[in-house]
Scaffold this motif. Sequence first.
Motif, PDB file in Angstrom:
ATOM      1  N   ALA A  79      84.447 -57.727  33.683  1.00 36.44           N
ATOM      2  CA  ALA A  79      84.994 -58.216  34.947  1.00 36.44           C
ATOM      3  C   ALA A  79      85.999 -57.221  35.522  1.00 36.44           C
ATOM      4  O   ALA A  79      85.973 -56.916  36.720  1.00 36.44           O
ATOM      5  CB  ALA A  79      85.653 -59.581  34.742  1.00 36.44           C
ATOM      6  N   PHE A  80      86.877 -56.690  34.658  1.00 41.20           N
ATOM      7  CA  PHE A  80      87.850 -55.730  35.165  1.00 41.20           C
ATOM      8  C   PHE A  80      87.170 -54.420  35.559  1.00 41.20           C
ATOM      9  O   PHE A  80      87.546 -53.795  36.555  1.00 41.20           O
ATOM     10  CB  PHE A  80      88.945 -55.446  34.141  1.00 41.20           C
ATOM     11  N   ARG A 124      94.058 -58.301  27.829  1.00 43.11           N
ATOM     12  CA  ARG A 124      93.230 -57.736  28.905  1.00 43.11           C
ATOM     13  C   ARG A 124      93.305 -58.590  30.162  1.00 43.11           C
ATOM     14  O   ARG A 124      93.410 -58.068  31.270  1.00 43.11           O
ATOM     15  CB  ARG A 124      91.770 -57.634  28.443  1.00 43.11           C
ATOM     16  N   ILE A 125      93.225 -59.896  29.998  1.00 43.38           N
ATOM     17  CA  ILE A 125      93.290 -60.779  31.168  1.00 43.38           C
ATOM     18  C   ILE A 125      94.647 -60.637  31.853  1.00 43.38           C
ATOM     19  O   ILE A 125      94.730 -60.536  33.086  1.00 43.38           O
ATOM     20  CB  ILE A 125      93.013 -62.233  30.765  1.00 43.38           C
ATOM     21  N   TRP A 126      95.710 -60.630  31.057  1.00 44.50           N
ATOM     22  CA  TRP A 126      97.045 -60.517  31.638  1.00 44.50           C
ATOM     23  C   TRP A 126      97.253 -59.174  32.335  1.00 44.50           C
ATOM     24  O   TRP A 126      97.677 -59.127  33.496  1.00 44.50           O
ATOM     25  CB  TRP A 126      98.109 -60.716  30.569  1.00 44.50           C
ATOM     26  N   SER A 127      96.925 -58.082  31.641  1.00 46.40           N
ATOM     27  CA  SER A 127      97.149 -56.765  32.235  1.00 46.40           C
ATOM     28  C   SER A 127      96.212 -56.518  33.419  1.00 46.40           C
ATOM     29  O   SER A 127      96.605 -55.945  34.427  1.00 46.40           O
ATOM     30  CB  SER A 127      96.973 -55.660  31.190  1.00 46.40           C
ATOM     31  N   GLY A 128      94.966 -56.995  33.292  1.00 40.97           N
ATOM     32  CA  GLY A 128      94.028 -56.843  34.405  1.00 40.97           C
ATOM     33  C   GLY A 128      94.466 -57.621  35.624  1.00 40.97           C
ATOM     34  O   GLY A 128      94.401 -57.122  36.757  1.00 40.97           O
ATOM     35  N   TYR A 129      94.917 -58.848  35.395  1.00 44.00           N
ATOM     36  CA  TYR A 129      95.406 -59.673  36.521  1.00 44.00           C
ATOM     37  C   TYR A 129      96.598 -59.021  37.201  1.00 44.00           C
ATOM     38  O   TYR A 129      96.657 -58.937  38.435  1.00 44.00           O
ATOM     39  CB  TYR A 129      95.775 -61.057  35.995  1.00 44.00           C
ATOM     40  N   GLN A 130      97.544 -58.548  36.398  1.00 45.20           N
ATOM     41  CA  GLN A 130      98.732 -57.928  36.972  1.00 45.20           C
ATOM     42  C   GLN A 130      98.381 -56.636  37.720  1.00 45.20           C
ATOM     43  O   GLN A 130      98.944 -56.363  38.786  1.00 45.20           O
ATOM     44  CB  GLN A 130      99.748 -57.607  35.861  1.00 45.20           C
ATOM     45  N   TYR A 182      89.411 -42.542  29.548  1.00 45.37           N
ATOM     46  CA  TYR A 182      87.970 -42.543  29.325  1.00 45.37           C
ATOM     47  C   TYR A 182      87.271 -41.963  30.551  1.00 45.37           C
ATOM     48  O   TYR A 182      86.341 -42.544  31.102  1.00 45.37           O
ATOM     49  CB  TYR A 182      87.460 -43.965  29.068  1.00 45.37           C
ATOM     50  N   ALA A 183      87.715 -40.778  30.952  1.00 45.53           N
ATOM     51  CA  ALA A 183      87.186 -40.168  32.166  1.00 45.53           C
ATOM     52  C   ALA A 183      85.700 -39.836  32.059  1.00 45.53           C
ATOM     53  O   ALA A 183      85.011 -39.668  33.064  1.00 45.53           O
ATOM     54  CB  ALA A 183      87.981 -38.908  32.492  1.00 45.53           C
ATOM     55  N   HIS A 184      85.184 -39.736  30.822  1.00 46.15           N
ATOM     56  CA  HIS A 184      83.784 -39.365  30.609  1.00 46.15           C
ATOM     57  C   HIS A 184      82.845 -40.556  30.693  1.00 46.15           C
ATOM     58  O   HIS A 184      81.624 -40.386  30.563  1.00 46.15           O
ATOM     59  CB  HIS A 184      83.636 -38.699  29.232  1.00 46.15           C
ATOM     60  N   LYS A 185      83.378 -41.760  30.903  1.00 45.82           N
ATOM     61  CA  LYS A 185      82.539 -42.956  30.939  1.00 45.82           C
ATOM     62  C   LYS A 185      82.039 -43.221  32.362  1.00 45.82           C
ATOM     63  O   LYS A 185      82.633 -42.798  33.347  1.00 45.82           O
ATOM     64  CB  LYS A 185      83.327 -44.162  30.443  1.00 45.82           C
ATOM     65  N   SER A 186      80.931 -43.999  32.431  1.00 42.45           N
ATOM     66  CA  SER A 186      80.351 -44.313  33.734  1.00 42.45           C
ATOM     67  C   SER A 186      81.204 -45.287  34.529  1.00 42.45           C
ATOM     68  O   SER A 186      81.127 -45.342  35.744  1.00 42.45           O
ATOM     69  CB  SER A 186      78.943 -44.911  33.553  1.00 42.45           C
ATOM     70  N   PHE A 187      82.012 -46.106  33.832  1.00 37.15           N
ATOM     71  CA  PHE A 187      82.852 -47.086  34.513  1.00 37.15           C
ATOM     72  C   PHE A 187      84.125 -47.289  33.726  1.00 37.15           C
ATOM     73  O   PHE A 187      84.301 -46.739  32.644  1.00 37.15           O
ATOM     74  CB  PHE A 187      82.103 -48.416  34.715  1.00 37.15           C
ATOM     75  N   TYR A 188      85.014 -48.090  34.271  1.00 37.80           N
ATOM     76  CA  TYR A 188      86.354 -48.238  33.712  1.00 37.80           C
ATOM     77  C   TYR A 188      86.334 -48.932  32.341  1.00 37.80           C
ATOM     78  O   TYR A 188      85.722 -49.973  32.180  1.00 37.80           O
ATOM     79  CB  TYR A 188      87.231 -49.058  34.674  1.00 37.80           C
ATOM     80  N   TYR A 189      87.020 -48.312  31.376  1.00 39.98           N
ATOM     81  CA  TYR A 189      87.187 -48.911  30.053  1.00 39.98           C
ATOM     82  C   TYR A 189      88.627 -49.391  29.918  1.00 39.98           C
ATOM     83  O   TYR A 189      89.548 -48.587  29.848  1.00 39.98           O
ATOM     84  CB  TYR A 189      86.902 -47.876  28.951  1.00 39.98           C
ATOM     85  N   ILE A 190      88.812 -50.711  29.899  1.00 36.95           N
ATOM     86  CA  ILE A 190      90.139 -51.263  29.670  1.00 36.95           C
ATOM     87  C   ILE A 190      90.339 -51.411  28.158  1.00 36.95           C
ATOM     88  O   ILE A 190      89.470 -51.920  27.461  1.00 36.95           O
ATOM     89  CB  ILE A 190      90.317 -52.621  30.404  1.00 36.95           C
ATOM     90  N   GLY A 191      91.442 -50.887  27.664  1.00 35.89           N
ATOM     91  CA  GLY A 191      91.661 -50.842  26.228  1.00 35.89           C
ATOM     92  C   GLY A 191      91.999 -52.201  25.635  1.00 35.89           C
ATOM     93  O   GLY A 191      92.069 -53.218  26.314  1.00 35.89           O
ATOM     94  N   GLY A 192      92.216 -52.190  24.328  1.00 43.02           N
ATOM     95  CA  GLY A 192      92.559 -53.425  23.636  1.00 43.02           C
ATOM     96  C   GLY A 192      92.678 -53.189  22.149  1.00 43.02           C
ATOM     97  O   GLY A 192      92.388 -52.103  21.642  1.00 43.02           O
ATOM     98  N   LEU A 193      93.087 -54.230  21.439  1.00 45.53           N
ATOM     99  CA  LEU A 193      93.265 -54.139  20.000  1.00 45.53           C
ATOM    100  C   LEU A 193      91.932 -53.969  19.275  1.00 45.53           C
ATOM    101  O   LEU A 193      91.830 -53.257  18.273  1.00 45.53           O
ATOM    102  CB  LEU A 193      93.980 -55.400  19.501  1.00 45.53           C
ATOM    103  N   THR A 194      90.887 -54.623  19.786  1.00 46.09           N
ATOM    104  CA  THR A 194      89.555 -54.532  19.178  1.00 46.09           C
ATOM    105  C   THR A 194      88.598 -53.907  20.181  1.00 46.09           C
ATOM    106  O   THR A 194      88.215 -54.545  21.155  1.00 46.09           O
ATOM    107  CB  THR A 194      89.040 -55.921  18.758  1.00 46.09           C
ATOM    108  N   GLU A 195      88.228 -52.666  19.924  1.00 45.56           N
ATOM    109  CA  GLU A 195      87.291 -51.953  20.778  1.00 45.56           C
ATOM    110  C   GLU A 195      86.053 -51.601  19.955  1.00 45.56           C
ATOM    111  O   GLU A 195      85.787 -52.209  18.917  1.00 45.56           O
ATOM    112  CB  GLU A 195      87.967 -50.708  21.355  1.00 45.56           C
ATOM    113  N   GLY A 196      85.307 -50.608  20.423  1.00 48.65           N
ATOM    114  CA  GLY A 196      84.071 -50.255  19.746  1.00 48.65           C
ATOM    115  C   GLY A 196      84.255 -49.814  18.312  1.00 48.65           C
ATOM    116  O   GLY A 196      83.527 -50.256  17.406  1.00 48.65           O
ATOM    117  N   ALA A 197      85.221 -48.931  18.072  1.00 48.95           N
ATOM    118  CA  ALA A 197      85.426 -48.404  16.723  1.00 48.95           C
ATOM    119  C   ALA A 197      85.778 -49.514  15.733  1.00 48.95           C
ATOM    120  O   ALA A 197      85.269 -49.550  14.603  1.00 48.95           O
ATOM    121  CB  ALA A 197      86.525 -47.343  16.733  1.00 48.95           C
TER     122      ALA A 197
END
Length: 205
Positions: free
Chosen positions: A128-129, A192-198, A143-158
Amino acid sequence: MFDRYLHPRVKPALNRLAAALDKPGITPDGLTLAGFALGVLALPFLALGWYFAALAVIVLNRVADGLDGALARRRGLTDAGGFLDIALDFLFYALVPFGFALAAPAENALAAAWLLFAFIGTGSSFLAFAALAAKHEIDNPGYAHKSFYYIGGLTEGAETIALFVLCCLFPMHFTLFAWIFGALCWLTTTTRIWSGYQTLKSLTR
């Protein structure tokens, strides 16, 4: 959490492999589909209790996921390729907990449902973000190499792949891993919801 630190370290190796694969008959989208086909094999392997076989195809899926992006950067990123990649990634992430549920329904089903519930939170807040970040042309230098925006977080792909590896190596502890990781996913979703909303709210002031 670790993605932005790991990507620069694995990128050179992926770029070398992508250069070797840069042939007319090999396309980024083809690598995406081949990697997903390998990843789908994890579902029957897990259901049958073949955990090391499942681990092998999970790792191969993630290698292909890195290679398709590296090859796409050589050829030129496309929206279609980015869409295909992320859509199949989320399907892959969901099939692994489902596989553990099939392996031992009585023991694993509830924890697997909790993990899938948590994945809905991280995935929906992420996508959504990303859609609104593209609309507002928000830069994403991490994440400038990605096709779209990657919003970070405690649990990501790795972290998610580390979870899958642990679950395959120690399947008797799947429920413990799933409950803990699901809770961490909800922390990610909340932030993510809080930071994205703000962030989006600040653009309308």
